[in-house]
Write a protein that holds these residues in place. Structure first.
Motif, PDB file in Angstrom:
ATOM      1  N   ILE A   1       0.848  -1.202   0.000  1.00 15.55           N
ATOM      2  CA  ILE A   1       0.000   0.000   0.000  1.00 15.55           C
ATOM      3  C   ILE A   1       0.880   1.248   0.000  1.00 15.55           C
ATOM      4  CG2 ILE A   1      -1.601   1.358   1.415  1.00 15.55           C
ATOM      5  CD1 ILE A   1      -2.898  -1.370   2.206  1.00 15.55           C
ATOM      6  N   GLY A   2       1.931   1.235   0.797  1.00 11.24           N
ATOM      7  CA  GLY A   2       2.852   2.362   0.833  1.00 11.24           C
ATOM      8  C   GLY A   2       3.553   2.570  -0.503  1.00 11.24           C
ATOM      9  N   ALA A   3       3.954   1.475  -1.132  1.00 16.16           N
ATOM     10  CA  ALA A   3       4.616   1.577  -2.434  1.00 16.16           C
ATOM     11  C   ALA A   3       3.655   2.144  -3.473  1.00 16.16           C
ATOM     12  CB  ALA A   3       5.134   0.208  -2.871  1.00 16.16           C
ATOM     13  N   ARG A   4       2.419   1.687  -3.443  1.00 15.88           N
ATOM     14  CA  ARG A   4       1.420   2.190  -4.392  1.00 15.88           C
ATOM     15  C   ARG A   4       1.185   3.687  -4.180  1.00 15.88           C
ATOM     16  NH1 ARG A   4      -2.073  -0.684  -7.351  1.00 15.88           N
ATOM     17  NH2 ARG A   4      -3.249   0.652  -8.671  1.00 15.88           N
ATOM     18  N   ALA A   5       1.123   4.116  -2.939  1.00 17.78           N
ATOM     19  CA  ALA A   5       0.917   5.538  -2.647  1.00 17.78           C
ATOM     20  C   ALA A   5       2.092   6.362  -3.171  1.00 17.78           C
ATOM     21  CB  ALA A   5       0.749   5.750  -1.143  1.00 17.78           C
ATOM     22  N   ARG A   6       3.303   5.837  -3.010  1.00 18.14           N
ATOM     23  CA  ARG A   6       4.477   6.551  -3.526  1.00 18.14           C
ATOM     24  C   ARG A   6       4.446   6.631  -5.046  1.00 18.14           C
ATOM     25  NH1 ARG A   6       9.601   3.885  -0.921  1.00 18.14           N
ATOM     26  NH2 ARG A   6      10.621   5.385  -2.294  1.00 18.14           N
ATOM     27  N   LEU A   7       4.039   5.545  -5.707  1.00 19.81           N
ATOM     28  CA  LEU A   7       3.934   5.563  -7.168  1.00 19.81           C
ATOM     29  C   LEU A   7       2.869   6.545  -7.630  1.00 19.81           C
ATOM     30  CD1 LEU A   7       4.248   1.782  -8.038  1.00 19.81           C
ATOM     31  CD2 LEU A   7       5.857   3.600  -8.643  1.00 19.81           C
ATOM     32  N   ASP A   8       1.721   6.529  -6.957  1.00 21.81           N
ATOM     33  CA  ASP A   8       0.647   7.458  -7.310  1.00 21.81           C
ATOM     34  C   ASP A   8       1.103   8.904  -7.137  1.00 21.81           C
ATOM     35  OD1 ASP A   8      -0.974   5.322  -7.939  1.00 21.81           O
ATOM     36  OD2 ASP A   8      -2.137   5.415  -6.067  1.00 21.81           O
ATOM     37  N   ALA A   9       1.839   9.178  -6.060  1.00 19.95           N
ATOM     38  CA  ALA A   9       2.337  10.533  -5.819  1.00 19.95           C
ATOM     39  C   ALA A   9       3.340  10.931  -6.899  1.00 19.95           C
ATOM     40  CB  ALA A   9       2.980  10.622  -4.436  1.00 19.95           C
ATOM     41  N   ALA A  10       4.219  10.005  -7.281  1.00 17.17           N
ATOM     42  CA  ALA A  10       5.202  10.297  -8.324  1.00 17.17           C
ATOM     43  C   ALA A  10       4.518  10.553  -9.659  1.00 17.17           C
ATOM     44  CB  ALA A  10       6.195   9.145  -8.447  1.00 17.17           C
ATOM     45  N   ARG A  11       3.489   9.777  -9.957  1.00 16.26           N
ATOM     46  CA  ARG A  11       2.735   9.992 -11.200  1.00 16.26           C
ATOM     47  C   ARG A  11       2.044  11.344 -11.191  1.00 16.26           C
ATOM     48  NH1 ARG A  11       0.105   4.200 -11.090  1.00 16.26           N
ATOM     49  NH2 ARG A  11       1.801   3.007 -11.997  1.00 16.26           N
ATOM     50  N   SER A  12       1.507  11.705 -10.060  1.00 19.97           N
ATOM     51  CA  SER A  12       0.818  12.989  -9.929  1.00 19.97           C
ATOM     52  C   SER A  12       1.789  14.136 -10.158  1.00 19.97           C
ATOM     53  CB  SER A  12       0.172  13.101  -8.549  1.00 19.97           C
ATOM     54  OG  SER A  12      -0.415  14.367  -8.377  1.00 19.97           O
ATOM     55  N   VAL A  13       2.973  14.034  -9.553  1.00 21.79           N
ATOM     56  CA  VAL A  13       3.989  15.066  -9.734  1.00 21.79           C
ATOM     57  C   VAL A  13       4.428  15.111 -11.193  1.00 21.79           C
ATOM     58  CG1 VAL A  13       6.373  15.695  -9.172  1.00 21.79           C
ATOM     59  CG2 VAL A  13       4.789  15.057  -7.358  1.00 21.79           C
ATOM     60  N   ALA A  14       4.610  13.945 -11.797  1.00 18.99           N
ATOM     61  CA  ALA A  14       5.048  13.889 -13.195  1.00 18.99           C
ATOM     62  C   ALA A  14       4.009  14.512 -14.119  1.00 18.99           C
ATOM     63  CB  ALA A  14       5.325  12.449 -13.604  1.00 18.99           C
ATOM     64  N   SER A  15       2.737  14.243 -13.869  1.00 16.92           N
ATOM     65  CA  SER A  15       1.702  14.816 -14.734  1.00 16.92           C
ATOM     66  C   SER A  15       1.566  16.317 -14.496  1.00 16.92           C
ATOM     67  CB  SER A  15       0.359  14.112 -14.533  1.00 16.92           C
ATOM     68  OG  SER A  15      -0.174  14.387 -13.267  1.00 16.92           O
ATOM     69  N   THR A  16       1.790  16.778 -13.286  1.00 10.11           N
ATOM     70  CA  THR A  16       1.758  18.216 -12.985  1.00 10.11           C
ATOM     71  C   THR A  16       2.942  18.909 -13.644  1.00 10.11           C
ATOM     72  OG1 THR A  16       0.650  17.818 -10.883  1.00 10.11           O
ATOM     73  CG2 THR A  16       1.740  19.935 -11.144  1.00 10.11           C
ATOM     74  N   ASP A  17       4.111  18.265 -13.617  1.00 10.66           N
ATOM     75  CA  ASP A  17       5.299  18.831 -14.258  1.00 10.66           C
ATOM     76  C   ASP A  17       5.124  18.907 -15.773  1.00 10.66           C
ATOM     77  OD1 ASP A  17       6.499  19.121 -11.819  1.00 10.66           O
ATOM     78  OD2 ASP A  17       7.817  17.374 -12.024  1.00 10.66           O
ATOM     79  N   ALA A  18       4.419  17.925 -16.342  1.00 15.11           N
ATOM     80  CA  ALA A  18       4.206  17.900 -17.787  1.00 15.11           C
ATOM     81  C   ALA A  18       3.275  19.015 -18.226  1.00 15.11           C
ATOM     82  CB  ALA A  18       3.652  16.550 -18.214  1.00 15.11           C
ATOM     83  N   ASP A  19       2.325  19.397 -17.370  1.00 13.08           N
ATOM     84  CA  ASP A  19       1.365  20.458 -17.679  1.00 13.08           C
ATOM     85  C   ASP A  19       1.234  21.351 -16.454  1.00 13.08           C
ATOM     86  OD1 ASP A  19      -0.614  22.073 -18.676  1.00 13.08           O
ATOM     87  OD2 ASP A  19      -2.202  20.574 -18.505  1.00 13.08           O
ATOM     88  N   PRO A  20       2.132  22.306 -16.284  1.00 13.34           N
ATOM     89  CA  PRO A  20       2.128  23.135 -15.074  1.00 13.34           C
ATOM     90  C   PRO A  20       0.849  23.940 -14.876  1.00 13.34           C
ATOM     91  CG  PRO A  20       3.815  23.886 -16.634  1.00 13.34           C
ATOM     92  CD  PRO A  20       3.185  22.662 -17.204  1.00 13.34           C
ATOM     93  N   THR A  21       0.054  24.140 -15.917  1.00 15.88           N
ATOM     94  CA  THR A  21      -1.197  24.889 -15.768  1.00 15.88           C
ATOM     95  C   THR A  21      -2.293  24.018 -15.198  1.00 15.88           C
ATOM     96  OG1 THR A  21      -2.014  24.365 -17.989  1.00 15.88           O
ATOM     97  CG2 THR A  21      -0.632  26.344 -17.742  1.00 15.88           C
ATOM     98  N   GLY A  22      -2.071  22.678 -15.260  1.00 18.53           N
ATOM     99  CA  GLY A  22      -3.112  21.769 -14.788  1.00 18.53           C
ATOM    100  C   GLY A  22      -4.229  21.604 -15.790  1.00 18.53           C
ATOM    101  N   ASP A  23      -4.048  22.155 -16.999  1.00 12.20           N
ATOM    102  CA  ASP A  23      -5.083  22.108 -18.034  1.00 12.20           C
ATOM    103  C   ASP A  23      -4.812  20.911 -18.946  1.00 12.20           C
ATOM    104  OD1 ASP A  23      -7.025  22.536 -19.899  1.00 12.20           O
ATOM    105  OD2 ASP A  23      -6.226  24.443 -20.632  1.00 12.20           O
ATOM    106  N   ALA A  24      -5.551  19.842 -18.747  1.00  7.32           N
ATOM    107  CA  ALA A  24      -5.353  18.631 -19.533  1.00  7.32           C
ATOM    108  C   ALA A  24      -5.703  18.847 -20.994  1.00  7.32           C
ATOM    109  CB  ALA A  24      -6.190  17.478 -18.953  1.00  7.32           C
ATOM    110  N   SER A  25      -6.564  19.815 -21.304  1.00  7.81           N
ATOM    111  CA  SER A  25      -6.962  20.041 -22.686  1.00  7.81           C
ATOM    112  C   SER A  25      -5.832  20.649 -23.512  1.00  7.81           C
ATOM    113  CB  SER A  25      -8.195  20.941 -22.753  1.00  7.81           C
ATOM    114  OG  SER A  25      -7.882  22.228 -22.246  1.00  7.81           O
ATOM    115  N   ALA A  26      -4.805  21.183 -22.868  1.00  8.63           N
ATOM    116  CA  ALA A  26      -3.681  21.780 -23.584  1.00  8.63           C
ATOM    117  C   ALA A  26      -2.878  20.727 -24.336  1.00  8.63           C
ATOM    118  CB  ALA A  26      -2.762  22.532 -22.614  1.00  8.63           C
ATOM    119  N   ASP A  27      -2.986  19.453 -23.895  1.00  9.08           N
ATOM    120  CA  ASP A  27      -2.263  18.370 -24.548  1.00  9.08           C
ATOM    121  C   ASP A  27      -2.968  17.889 -25.798  1.00  9.08           C
ATOM    122  OD1 ASP A  27      -0.329  18.454 -22.606  1.00  9.08           O
ATOM    123  OD2 ASP A  27      -1.250  16.882 -21.379  1.00  9.08           O
ATOM    124  N   GLN A  28      -4.200  18.291 -26.010  1.00 15.92           N
ATOM    125  CA  GLN A  28      -4.980  17.762 -27.125  1.00 15.92           C
ATOM    126  C   GLN A  28      -4.908  18.615 -28.339  1.00 15.92           C
ATOM    127  OE1 GLN A  28      -8.897  16.996 -25.641  1.00 15.92           O
ATOM    128  NE2 GLN A  28      -8.140  15.572 -24.136  1.00 15.92           N
TER     129      GLN A  28
END
Length: 84
Positions: free
Chosen positions: A57-84
């Motif tokens: 469970i701890g490992a999964r939480a760390r992976l989820d947090a890393a994914r969240s940071v990675a997706s935020t870094d990829a789109d700093p505005t938080g606008d998912a539509s900018a990728d489309q």
């Protein structure tokens, strides 16, 4: 029959808990333990399984947090539509 490890379950790494759990299951499957020994093994096995689950469970939480940071870094505005 081997006696259960005396190391507190909370001090075990995932690999240590997993390996000991395998040994406990093998010991129980042999059926050579007394009832009292079997109960002690079962209780240790339950604690080891819970410890493994906590680690996963701890490992999964760390992976989820890393994914969240990675997706935020990829789109700093938080606008998912900018990728489309």
């Amino acid at each position: 029959m081997a006696t259960p490890n005396e190391t507190p379950v909370s001090d075990l790494s995932y690999e240590q808990a997993r390996d000991e759990l395998i040994a406990v299951v093998n010991e129980l499957e042999q059926g050579s333990a007394t009832l009292e020994q079997s109960l002690a093994l079962w209780e240790r096995g339950e604690a080891l399984a819970q410890r493994c689950e906590e680690w996963l469970i701890g490992a999964r939480a760390r992976l989820d947090a890393a994914r969240s940071v990675a997706s935020t870094d990829a789109d700093p505005t938080g606008d998912a539509s900018a990728d489309q």
